[in-house]
Design an enzyme around this catalytic site. Structure first.
Site, PDB file in Angstrom:
ATOM      1  N   ASN A   1      87.695  78.309  70.123  1.00 51.07           N
ATOM      2  CA  ASN A   1      88.497  77.204  70.538  1.00 51.07           C
ATOM      3  C   ASN A   1      89.510  76.007  70.626  1.00 51.07           C
ATOM      4  O   ASN A   1      90.544  76.698  70.706  1.00 51.07           O
ATOM      5  CB  ASN A   1      87.638  75.780  71.668  1.00 51.07           C
ATOM      6  CG  ASN A   1      86.655  76.670  73.382  1.00 51.07           C
ATOM      7  OD1 ASN A   1      87.627  76.852  74.474  1.00 51.07           O
ATOM      8  ND2 ASN A   1      85.802  76.808  72.996  1.00 51.07           N
TER       9      ASN A   1
ATOM     10  N   ILE B   1      79.283  61.404  71.478  1.00 45.92           N
ATOM     11  CA  ILE B   1      80.388  60.419  71.041  1.00 45.92           C
ATOM     12  C   ILE B   1      79.936  59.664  71.302  1.00 45.92           C
ATOM     13  O   ILE B   1      79.803  58.668  73.024  1.00 45.92           O
ATOM     14  CB  ILE B   1      81.972  60.704  71.699  1.00 45.92           C
ATOM     15  CG1 ILE B   1      82.023  62.441  71.709  1.00 45.92           C
ATOM     16  CG2 ILE B   1      83.062  59.474  71.586  1.00 45.92           C
ATOM     17  CD1 ILE B   1      83.076  62.476  70.436  1.00 45.92           C
TER      18      ILE B   1
ATOM     19  N   ASN C   1      87.272  67.206  76.949  1.00 50.71           N
ATOM     20  CA  ASN C   1      85.437  68.740  76.251  1.00 50.71           C
ATOM     21  C   ASN C   1      85.935  69.283  77.071  1.00 50.71           C
ATOM     22  O   ASN C   1      85.826  69.339  77.929  1.00 50.71           O
ATOM     23  CB  ASN C   1      83.775  67.513  76.460  1.00 50.71           C
ATOM     24  CG  ASN C   1      83.377  68.763  75.796  1.00 50.71           C
ATOM     25  OD1 ASN C   1      83.229  68.944  74.555  1.00 50.71           O
ATOM     26  ND2 ASN C   1      82.316  68.766  76.541  1.00 50.71           N
TER      27      ASN C   1
ATOM     28  N   HIS D   1      82.820  72.654  78.219  1.00 52.35           N
ATOM     29  CA  HIS D   1      82.043  72.906  77.916  1.00 52.35           C
ATOM     30  C   HIS D   1      81.297  74.382  78.732  1.00 52.35           C
ATOM     31  O   HIS D   1      82.391  74.614  80.052  1.00 52.35           O
ATOM     32  CB  HIS D   1      81.054  72.189  79.167  1.00 52.35           C
ATOM     33  CG  HIS D   1      79.733  72.360  79.181  1.00 52.35           C
ATOM     34  ND1 HIS D   1      78.803  71.903  78.114  1.00 52.35           N
ATOM     35  CD2 HIS D   1      78.823  72.417  80.458  1.00 52.35           C
ATOM     36  CE1 HIS D   1      77.246  72.310  78.740  1.00 52.35           C
ATOM     37  NE2 HIS D   1      77.231  72.145  79.967  1.00 52.35           N
TER      38      HIS D   1
HETATM   39  C1  GAR Z   1      82.106  76.839  73.209  1.00 51.78           C
HETATM   40  O1  GAR Z   1      81.207  78.251  73.714  1.00 51.78           O
HETATM   41  C2  GAR Z   1      81.985  74.945  73.379  1.00 51.78           C
HETATM   42  O2  GAR Z   1      82.445  75.607  75.209  1.00 51.78           O
HETATM   43  C3  GAR Z   1      80.390  75.134  73.229  1.00 51.78           C
HETATM   44  O3  GAR Z   1      80.396  75.155  72.285  1.00 51.78           O
HETATM   45  C4  GAR Z   1      81.140  76.541  71.835  1.00 51.78           C
HETATM   46  C5  GAR Z   1      82.129  76.500  70.870  1.00 51.78           C
HETATM   47  O4  GAR Z   1      82.561  76.933  70.343  1.00 51.78           O
HETATM   48  N1  GAR Z   1      80.467  73.136  73.096  1.00 51.78           N
HETATM   49  C6  GAR Z   1      79.700  73.005  74.333  1.00 51.78           C
HETATM   50  O5  GAR Z   1      78.192  73.924  74.233  1.00 51.78           O
HETATM   51  C7  GAR Z   1      79.630  71.686  74.072  1.00 51.78           C
HETATM   52  N2  GAR Z   1      78.243  71.140  74.355  1.00 51.78           N
HETATM   53  P1  GAR Z   1      84.381  77.394  69.173  1.00 51.78           P
HETATM   54  O6  GAR Z   1      83.383  77.163  68.545  1.00 51.78           O
HETATM   55  O7  GAR Z   1      84.542  78.700  69.030  1.00 51.78           O
HETATM   56  O8  GAR Z   1      85.589  76.921  69.466  1.00 51.78           O
END
Ligand code: GAR
Length: 204
Positions: A16, A95, A109, A111
Site C-alpha cells: 500500500n 495508535i 487507515n 483495512h
Molecule cells: C493490507 O491488506 C492492509 O489492509 C492490512 O494489512 C495489509 C498490509 O499490506 N491492514 C490491516 O489489516 C490493518 N488492520 P501491505 O503492507 O502490503 O500494504
C-alpha cells in the site's frame, strides 16, 4: 501548488505504501511522502522506502521506557518533517489516544474488509470462513477504537465459492491500492468533511 506532506506508517510488506508512492509520481499529485516509519526493522516496506530514496526510520515502541516517550518522539519527528497527514499502511499497532488527539482527523487507515464488518486482524480469512458473499476494503479516519473511525471510501469485492484467504486477499489488495491514494488525494483537496460518524465528500 503546495503539496500535502504525508507520513506512512507500516509494519510489513508495504505494497500500500508503494501504491501511495506511485501516486505521488503522477503529474497532478497534490501530495508527497515526507517520511516513512516502520516499527519492524526488517519490514519489506522499509526496503522499498530506501529504494525510492525516501526518508525512513525504524522506530519501535520497545526502544522507549514509556508510551509517552514513544508518542513524544513520533510527534516530534512528524512536526520536524511538517507532516499534514499520517497514513497507516499495514501498521499493526494500536495508535495511542495521545497521538490521535495531537493529529486529530489527520490519521487515516486502510483495512481489508468492509467495516464495520470484520474489524481487527486476519479479516480476509474471517470473511471466507463466515461465508459472506461480499467483502472489500475501507479507508477510514482513525479514532481511539479499533477500526471504528469515520469511513472515507470503500470498495466491495465479491467472494467466490472457491476463494480462500490468499485468493481473496489478493483481489482485495488490488482495490486497496486504488482507493488509498484516492482518499489521500481527496483529503488534500479539502473535500472530506467529517460530520459525526459520516464523512461527506464535497463536490469540487
Ligand atoms: C493490507 O491488506 C492492509 O489492509 C492490512 O494489512 C495489509 C498490509 O499490506 N491492514 C490491516 O489489516 C490493518 N488492520 P501491505 O503492507 O502490503 O500494504
Amino acid at each position: 501548488m503546495k503539496k500535502g506532506r504525508v507520513a506512512v506508517f507500516l509494519s510489513g510488506r508495504g505494497s500500500n505504501f508503494e501504491s501511495i508512492y506511485r501516486a505521488t509520481l503522477k503529474r497532478d499529485s497534490n501530495y508527497k511522502i515526507a517520511i516513512v516509519i516502520s516499527d519492524k526493522k526488517k519490514a519489506m516496506g522499509l526496503k522499498r522506502a530506501k529504494k525510492f530514496k525516501l526518508k525512513n526510520f525504524y522506530i519501535s515502541p520497545k526502544l522507549f521506557k514509556t508510551k509517552r516517550e514513544y508518542n513524544r518522539h513520533i510527534i516530534k519527528l512528524l512536526k520536524i518533517n511538517k507532516v499534514d497527514l499520517v497514513c497507516l499502511a499495514g501498521f499493526m499497532r494500536i495508535i495511542d489516544p495521545e497521538f490521535i488527539e495531537e493529529y486529530k482527523n489527520r490519521i487515516i487507515n486502510i483495512h481489508p474488509a468492509l467495516l464495520p464488518s470484520f474489524p481487527g486482524l486476519n479479516v480476509q480469512k474471517q470473511a471466507v470462513d463466515h461465508g459472506v458473499k461480499i467483502s472489500g476494503c475501507t479507508v477510514h479516519f482513525v479514532d481511539p477504537g479499533i477500526d471504528t473511525g469515520p469511513i472515507i471510501l470503500q470498495k466491495p469485492v465479491k467472494i467466490r465459492s472457491d476463494d480462500n484467504e490468499d485468493t481473496l486477499s489478493k483481489r482485495i489488495l488490488k482495490e486497496e491500492h486504488k482507493i488509498y491514494p484516492e482518499a489521500i488525494k481527496l483529503f488534500f483537496e479539502n473535500r472530506l468533511k467529517i460530520d459525526g460518524r459520516k464523512v461527506i465528500i464535497l463536490d469540487r
